[in-house]
Design a protein around this motif. Structure first.
Motif, short mmCIF file in Angstrom:
data_model
loop_
_atom_site.label_atom_id
_atom_site.label_comp_id
_atom_site.label_asym_id
_atom_site.label_seq_id
_atom_site.Cartn_x
_atom_site.Cartn_y
_atom_site.Cartn_z
N SER A 249 0.73 -1.25 -0.02
CA SER A 249 0.05 0.00 -0.18
C SER A 249 0.74 1.31 0.04
O SER A 249 0.36 2.44 -0.04
CB SER A 249 -0.92 0.19 1.27
N GLY A 250 2.07 1.12 -0.04
CA GLY A 250 3.12 2.35 0.26
C GLY A 250 2.82 3.41 -0.90
O GLY A 250 2.95 4.68 -0.69
N ALA A 251 2.71 3.07 -2.06
CA ALA A 251 2.29 4.06 -3.33
C ALA A 251 1.30 5.08 -2.78
O ALA A 251 1.43 6.27 -3.04
CB ALA A 251 2.20 3.42 -4.46
N VAL A 252 0.13 4.29 -2.64
CA VAL A 252 -1.02 5.44 -2.23
C VAL A 252 -0.94 6.21 -0.83
O VAL A 252 -1.15 7.40 -0.92
CB VAL A 252 -2.20 4.36 -1.99
N ARG A 253 -0.39 5.42 -0.06
CA ARG A 253 -0.04 6.15 1.42
C ARG A 253 0.86 7.40 1.18
O ARG A 253 0.41 8.37 1.80
CB ARG A 253 0.49 5.19 2.39
N MET A 254 1.91 7.17 0.68
CA MET A 254 2.97 8.11 0.56
C MET A 254 2.27 9.13 -0.43
O MET A 254 2.58 10.49 -0.08
CB MET A 254 4.19 7.59 -0.09
N ALA A 255 1.57 9.04 -1.45
CA ALA A 255 0.97 10.08 -2.46
C ALA A 255 -0.08 10.73 -1.70
O ALA A 255 -0.08 12.25 -1.82
CB ALA A 255 0.37 9.44 -3.46
N ALA A 256 -0.77 10.09 -0.92
CA ALA A 256 -1.94 10.58 -0.15
C ALA A 256 -1.19 11.61 1.19
O ALA A 256 -1.71 12.87 1.26
CB ALA A 256 -2.74 9.87 0.60
N GLU A 257 -0.29 11.20 1.62
CA GLU A 257 0.47 11.95 2.74
C GLU A 257 1.14 12.98 2.35
O GLU A 257 0.94 14.30 2.89
CB GLU A 257 1.15 11.23 3.71
N ALA A 258 1.79 13.24 1.09
CA ALA A 258 2.44 14.17 0.33
C ALA A 258 1.46 15.09 -0.33
O ALA A 258 2.13 16.16 -0.63
CB ALA A 258 3.49 13.64 -0.49
N GLY A 259 0.47 14.78 -0.64
CA GLY A 259 -0.65 15.64 -1.26
C GLY A 259 -0.28 15.43 -2.73
O GLY A 259 -0.66 16.69 -3.49
N VAL A 260 0.28 14.48 -3.59
CA VAL A 260 0.64 14.36 -4.89
C VAL A 260 -0.05 13.38 -5.56
O VAL A 260 -0.60 12.47 -4.76
CB VAL A 260 2.19 14.27 -4.98
N PRO A 261 -0.46 13.05 -6.86
CA PRO A 261 -0.86 12.11 -7.49
C PRO A 261 -0.06 10.91 -7.47
O PRO A 261 1.24 10.97 -7.50
CB PRO A 261 -1.20 12.55 -8.90
N VAL A 262 -0.61 9.93 -8.08
CA VAL A 262 0.00 8.53 -8.35
C VAL A 262 0.02 8.52 -9.94
O VAL A 262 -1.31 8.40 -10.32
CB VAL A 262 -0.73 7.32 -7.72
N LEU A 263 0.64 8.08 -10.61
CA LEU A 263 0.82 7.59 -12.09
C LEU A 263 0.98 6.38 -12.20
O LEU A 263 2.15 6.02 -12.35
CB LEU A 263 1.74 8.75 -12.82
N PRO A 264 -0.17 5.49 -12.60
CA PRO A 264 0.15 4.28 -12.83
C PRO A 264 0.73 3.93 -14.32
O PRO A 264 0.36 4.69 -15.11
CB PRO A 264 -1.29 3.73 -12.86
N ALA A 265 1.53 2.89 -14.38
CA ALA A 265 2.45 2.67 -15.59
C ALA A 265 2.34 1.07 -15.73
O ALA A 265 2.80 0.68 -14.74
CB ALA A 265 3.31 3.30 -15.75
N ALA A 266 2.58 0.86 -17.00
CA ALA A 266 3.00 -0.67 -17.15
C ALA A 266 4.03 -0.68 -18.05
O ALA A 266 3.94 -0.07 -19.29
CB ALA A 266 1.75 -1.51 -17.46
N HIS A 267 4.79 -1.53 -18.18
CA HIS A 267 5.85 -1.77 -19.22
C HIS A 267 6.01 -3.20 -19.28
O HIS A 267 5.73 -4.15 -18.59
CB HIS A 267 7.40 -1.18 -19.01
N TRP A 268 6.48 -3.65 -20.56
CA TRP A 268 6.66 -5.20 -21.32
C TRP A 268 7.73 -5.28 -21.86
O TRP A 268 7.92 -4.52 -22.81
CB TRP A 268 5.37 -5.41 -21.73
N GLY A 269 8.47 -6.34 -21.74
CA GLY A 269 9.69 -6.70 -22.82
C GLY A 269 11.22 -6.90 -21.90
O GLY A 269 11.89 -7.78 -22.35
N ALA A 270 11.24 -6.03 -20.79
CA ALA A 270 12.28 -5.98 -20.15
C ALA A 270 12.83 -7.41 -19.59
O ALA A 270 13.85 -7.73 -19.51
CB ALA A 270 12.42 -5.03 -18.99
N GLN A 271 11.67 -8.20 -19.30
CA GLN A 271 11.86 -9.33 -18.81
C GLN A 271 12.53 -10.34 -19.94
O GLN A 271 13.10 -11.26 -19.18
CB GLN A 271 10.68 -10.09 -17.96
#
Length: 259
Positions: free
Chosen positions: A130-152
């Motif tokens: 849950s860290g991404a959501v908690r730190m964004a809410a506490e800092a008052g900033v957004p979360v930008l979701p992203a996905a990548h594929w191929g590096a594996q």
């Protein structure tokens, strides 16, 4: 200017050229031009940072990655961590890293987080911390979701290493920023974030060149030979138990030597 970070960017660009990495980016316009935000990425490989970091660079931003604190045991890595404002994470005491990340976000930085915490052997999304959501809410900033594929395909757990002029395509899709109130329901928001990132991952997989049946870097669901999520969890639990056994043995040996 951050000369160390700039040197790393030039090195990364030279590296992807040497590898012939064919990068495709989708949704670059969704990256906030200013202000702090959390970039939430799926975790498939040891080189997950490369293509997303260069995508941020195209948008005029720089990511401050949350990294294992063990990197500080190596002098050159300790220097790089310090001079790129990365956030070392000691998993036995994560509170300090969390507060450092919140401070970095409030200072207007981009903090890059892998909500799965560890590499997914199945190449499917694992359960999210849950860290991404908690730190964004506490800092008052957004979360930008992203996905990548191929590096594996280059270097991951349970796959053949393909480092060199392999001309591997790597696709990255950036979603739209998510805003959270200070009193956000963290569990619900984390579940929603995972759903959005699953949709992004599905989209980037559909856009990706067709893969051969049985490929070691392809999920079982898509015809690959990677373990299913259940089988991957069994492997991870066995690895964790072995690491714990080794730590206990080392601690016992250190104690014996002190006597």
């Amino acid at each position: 200017m951050e000369p160390v970070y700039r040197t790393l960017e030039l090195t990364a660009e030279a590296l992807v050229r040497a590898q012939g990495m064919r990068r495709e980016y989708f949704g670059l316009a969704n990256i906030p031009a200013t202000g702090g935000f959390v970039l939430a990425l799926n975790h498939n490989s040891y080189t997950d940072f490369l293509a997303p970091a260069l995508g941020l660079k195209r948008a005029g931003r720089r990511g401050r990655f949350m990294v294992k604190s063990e990197l500080n045991d190596v002098p050159v890595m300790r220097f790089l961590v310090a001079h790129t404002q990365s956030v070392p994470v000691d998993r036995s005491a994560g509170g300090a890293a969390y507060h450092a990340a919140v401070d970095s976000l409030r200072a207007g930085n981009v903090v890059v987080v892998y909500p799965e915490s560890t590499i997914s052997r199945s190449f499917e999304l694992k359960e999210f911390k849950s860290g991404a959501v908690r730190m964004a809410a506490e800092a008052g900033v957004p979360v930008l979701p992203a996905a990548h594929w191929g590096a594996q395909r280059q270097w991951s757990k349970g796959t053949r290493r393909r480092i060199g002029f392999a001309r591997i395509p790597v696709h990255v899709r950036f979603g739209t920023p998510l805003e959270y109130p200070a009193d956000v329901d963290v569990d619900a928001a984390t579940g929603h974030l995972r759903e959005l990132m699953a949709a992004l991952l599905s989209a980037v997989q559909e856009e990706y060149p067709e893969a051969p049946t049985g490929a070691d870097w392809l999920p079982a669901r898509l015809g690959g030979s990677a373990p299913t999520p259940g089988a991957a969890l069994t492997i991870e639990e066995a690895e964790a138990a072995e690491k714990a056994r080794r730590r206990a043995a080392k601690a016992a040996e250190d104690e014996r030597k002190r006597r």
